[in-house]
Design a protein around this motif. Structure first.
Motif, short mmCIF file in Angstrom:
data_model
loop_
_atom_site.label_atom_id
_atom_site.label_comp_id
_atom_site.label_asym_id
_atom_site.label_seq_id
_atom_site.Cartn_x
_atom_site.Cartn_y
_atom_site.Cartn_z
N ARG A 9 44.99 33.97 32.76
CA ARG A 9 43.65 34.42 32.40
C ARG A 9 42.77 33.27 31.93
O ARG A 9 41.54 33.43 31.83
CB ARG A 9 43.73 35.50 31.32
CG ARG A 9 44.32 36.81 31.82
CD ARG A 9 44.63 37.76 30.69
NE ARG A 9 45.75 37.28 29.87
CZ ARG A 9 46.39 38.01 28.97
NH1 ARG A 9 46.02 39.28 28.76
NH2 ARG A 9 47.39 37.52 28.26
N ASP B 140 48.15 30.41 30.37
CA ASP B 140 47.93 31.82 30.71
C ASP B 140 47.03 31.89 31.95
O ASP B 140 45.98 31.21 32.01
CB ASP B 140 47.25 32.53 29.53
CG ASP B 140 47.29 34.06 29.67
OD1 ASP B 140 47.07 34.54 30.80
OD2 ASP B 140 47.49 34.75 28.66
N PRO C 223 39.51 43.72 40.58
CA PRO C 223 40.99 43.68 40.55
C PRO C 223 41.57 44.50 41.69
O PRO C 223 41.00 45.52 42.10
CB PRO C 223 41.33 44.30 39.19
CG PRO C 223 40.12 45.07 38.78
CD PRO C 223 38.95 44.36 39.38
N LEU D 203 37.71 41.07 37.06
CA LEU D 203 38.54 40.35 36.11
C LEU D 203 37.72 39.21 35.50
O LEU D 203 37.07 38.45 36.22
CB LEU D 203 39.78 39.79 36.81
CG LEU D 203 40.77 40.84 37.33
CD1 LEU D 203 41.92 40.16 38.06
CD2 LEU D 203 41.30 41.71 36.21
N HIS E 68 46.02 41.76 38.99
CA HIS E 68 45.79 42.61 37.83
C HIS E 68 45.93 41.75 36.59
O HIS E 68 46.54 40.68 36.63
CB HIS E 68 46.81 43.75 37.73
CG HIS E 68 47.08 44.49 39.00
ND1 HIS E 68 46.36 45.58 39.40
CD2 HIS E 68 48.01 44.29 39.96
CE1 HIS E 68 46.83 46.03 40.55
NE2 HIS E 68 47.83 45.26 40.91
N ASP E 69 45.41 42.23 35.48
CA ASP E 69 45.68 41.62 34.18
C ASP E 69 46.72 42.45 33.46
O ASP E 69 46.73 43.69 33.56
CB ASP E 69 44.40 41.54 33.33
CG ASP E 69 43.63 40.26 33.60
OD1 ASP E 69 44.22 39.33 34.18
OD2 ASP E 69 42.43 40.19 33.23
N ARG F 16 47.40 37.15 39.63
CA ARG F 16 46.33 37.78 38.86
C ARG F 16 45.51 38.76 39.69
O ARG F 16 44.28 38.78 39.63
CB ARG F 16 45.40 36.75 38.20
CG ARG F 16 44.78 37.30 36.92
CD ARG F 16 43.65 36.48 36.41
NE ARG F 16 42.98 37.18 35.31
CZ ARG F 16 41.75 36.91 34.90
NH1 ARG F 16 41.05 35.96 35.46
NH2 ARG F 16 41.22 37.61 33.92
#
Length: 571
Positions: free
Chosen positions: A394, A392, A101, A316, A379-380, A377
């Protein structure tokens, strides 16, 4: 050491490493056994019939030749496996760094990773090619010689055996006593590398402020600290080196005294004593080298431990059952982002319909750029969900997500190569006509025409040979060539002169046409034509609406707008 090496490398390399270690061990045993033939050779030479030494000399020569072949094969295997491991490790490290990340790349990571990826990785991977064979030889060959001495004379062999646990204990004690010194030296090395990079990068600011002398003092302090740490490391190794030397010399002296006593008592012949002393001498030489080899192995082990720590850093996660976005609309649903227990985005909800433009404005530190990073993304989120096309992020693979998004940052980084190379990063398989069309749309063709070399002009490391506006045009051309349906813009005109700003605006307008856009801007004139504007403060949306609606309300956005007009009025 071997277990850690295999753990860091992965099981795909286990077989070749074990095969190489086995070959090196066999080579070391063969070396020790070849020395055993010196005993009958010397017994025959000093006996009543010296000619009887010929068969033993031939056997000794044959054994040495066999050992030479084994040594050649084991060294060659070590170099080949070491080269393969180094290449594989670079690929593994690079792939892992690319999946970490963005938040992991905080302050100090540049120096740490640069040292680890260059000197650290070379030192760690040199174990197989340069250190393992000498270490195995220094450990296994003396043990083989001790076994040979036991076979010829139990008493003198036992005298040599006494040194084995002492040598092992000294090696273990030295390793433990140097652990703290090695850790301090690594920390000092890391700090010094960071200071060097900082000093070089800050040259324009330091010279403009006339503070180069003071700043050099900080760098000098870091280098002096590294020197002191290196001195302490040497001093920490000194007791182990001296202890090892004294132990080996005491062993050899003990064997010599015992051999003389046995020879004077008639229990053993002079030729046999001489032969065993030769074996003891051959046993002593590799043992004395253990101190130096052990120090190098400890350094390599430390680098392996740091590599292992880096490779254990969780990237991630990729979805097990990836989904594809149904459309190009964007949404933030009760998103909270709290890196290091610090709230950057606080329960934020907003949406951007497909093909519409959202502008995010607000004071510095309000979380504007973080929203773009969460969409991409980097970061989460800590809570809530960021969605693209109702899915989403993710639940979308990294490759599929990046195919949906084109990003233009305020600070553009160009790789050291040609302009065309950097534009093609947007889509490497694009044909020449597509690359030229993207450049024209970004008004990059104007830059190319006046550069010597045209498309083949080198941009320098980081794009240093181009101006900020020229680098931004390359970045826009890259994004146009990618032709992604979602565009994220982060302060792309905040530091440009009027000429470049106009050119970049024209390229940005072409880039945004027909796409879903999220833009961050301090210059509020750039957001007037956005379909929707949100004013962000402390990670929360405090105002939202169109440009005219927000001005009519007379709130925070209106205050910002009026402040942006003040310089123009005063002029």
């Amino acid at each position: 050491m071997i277990r850690m090496l295999l753990h860091v490398l992965g099981q795909q390399y286990a077989r070749s490493v074990r095969r190489t270690v086995t070959l090196m061990t066999v080579t070391a045993v063969a070396e020790g056994l070849s020395y055993a033939l010196l005993v009958p050779v010397l017994q025959a030479l000093f006996g009543s019939t010296p000619a009887a030494a010929w068969p033993w000399l031939i056997a000794f020569g044959t054994a040495i030749a066999g050992y030479a072949v084994l040594r050649y094969c084991s060294d060659l295997s070590g170099f080949r496996v070491g080269t393969t491991l180094l290449r594989g490790m670079y690929h593994r490290l690079g792939d892992h760094l690319a999946r970490l990340p963005l938040g992991w790349y905080g302050a100090g990571r540049t120096g740490e990773v640069s040292v680890l990826a260059s000197r650290g990785l070379l030192q760690a991977m040199s174990v197989i090619a340069h250190l393992l064979a000498p270490f195995i030889s220094a450990s296994v060959t003396p043990l083989t010689i001790v076994v040979v001495m036991l076979a010829f004379n139990v008493q003198m062999g036992l005298a040599a055996v006494v040194a084995v646990p002492i040598v092992a204990a000294i090696q273990v004690w030295t390793g433990r006593s140097m652990a703290a010194a090695d850790a301090e030296r690594h920390e000092r090395d890391h700090q010094a590398a960071g200071r060097v990079i900082e000093y070089l990068q800050a040259q324009p600011v330091l010279r403009a402020g006339g503070r180069t002398v003071e700043r050099f003092g900080l760098l000098d302090d870091a280098l002096s600290g590294l020197q002191r740490a290196g001195r302490r490391t040497v001093l920490s190794a000194l007791p182990g080196t001296v202890g090892l030397t004294l132990t080996v010399q005491a062993m050899f002296t003990g064997v010599l005294v015992l051999g003389a006593y046995l020879a004077l008592g008639g229990a053993i012949g002079a030729a046999e004593v001489l032969a065993i002393l030769v074996l003891a001498a051959r046993c002593a030489d590799p043992l004395l080298s253990l101190a130096e080899i052990g120090g190098k192995l400890r350094g390599a082990r430390s680098e392996l431990a740091r590599l292992d720590t880096l490779l254990r850093t969780e990237p991630l996660p990729e979805p097990r059952q990836p989904l594809q976005p149904a459309h190009h609309g964007l949404g933030f649903e009760s998103v909270t982002f709290q890196p290091d227990d610090r709230t950057v985005i606080d329960n934020l909800t907003l949406s951007v319909p497909a093909g519409r433009r959202l502008a995010i404005v607000g004071p510095s530190g309000s979380g504007k750029t973080t929203l773009l990073q969460l969409l991409a993304r980097f970061h989460d989120v800590s809570a809530g969900a960021v969605r693209i096309g109702g899915v989403d992020v993710r639940a979308i693979t990294t490759e599929a997500l990046m195919a949906q998004i084109a990003i233009v940052f305020q600070d553009v980084y160009l790789f050291d190569g040609t302009i065309e190379d950097n534009v093609r990063l947007g889509r490497p398989d694009a044909d020449v006509a597509e690359v030229r069309a993207a450049a024209t749309a970004a008004r990059l063709d104007e830059v190319i025409e006046r550069l010597p070399g045209g498309w083949a002009a080198n941009v320098g490391e980081g794009g240093a040979l181009l101006s900020g506006g020229e680098r931004q045009r390359v970045s826009i051309a890259r994004a146009l060539l990618k032709n992604a349906p979602i565009v994220l813009l982060d302060e792309v005109t905040s530091a440009l002169d009027p000429v470049n700003e106009a050119a970049v605006h024209e390229g940005i307008e072409r880039l945004m046409a027909g796409r879903t856009v999220v833009m961050v801007a301090h210059r509020l004139r750039t957001v007037q034509r956005a379909d929707h504007i949100v004013f962000l403060d402390d990670g929360r949306v405090v105002e939202a609406g169109t440009h005219d609606e927000l001005l009519h309300r007379g709130g925070r956005y209106a205050d910002f707008w009026n402040m942006s007009l003040t310089p123009a009025v005063s002029q």
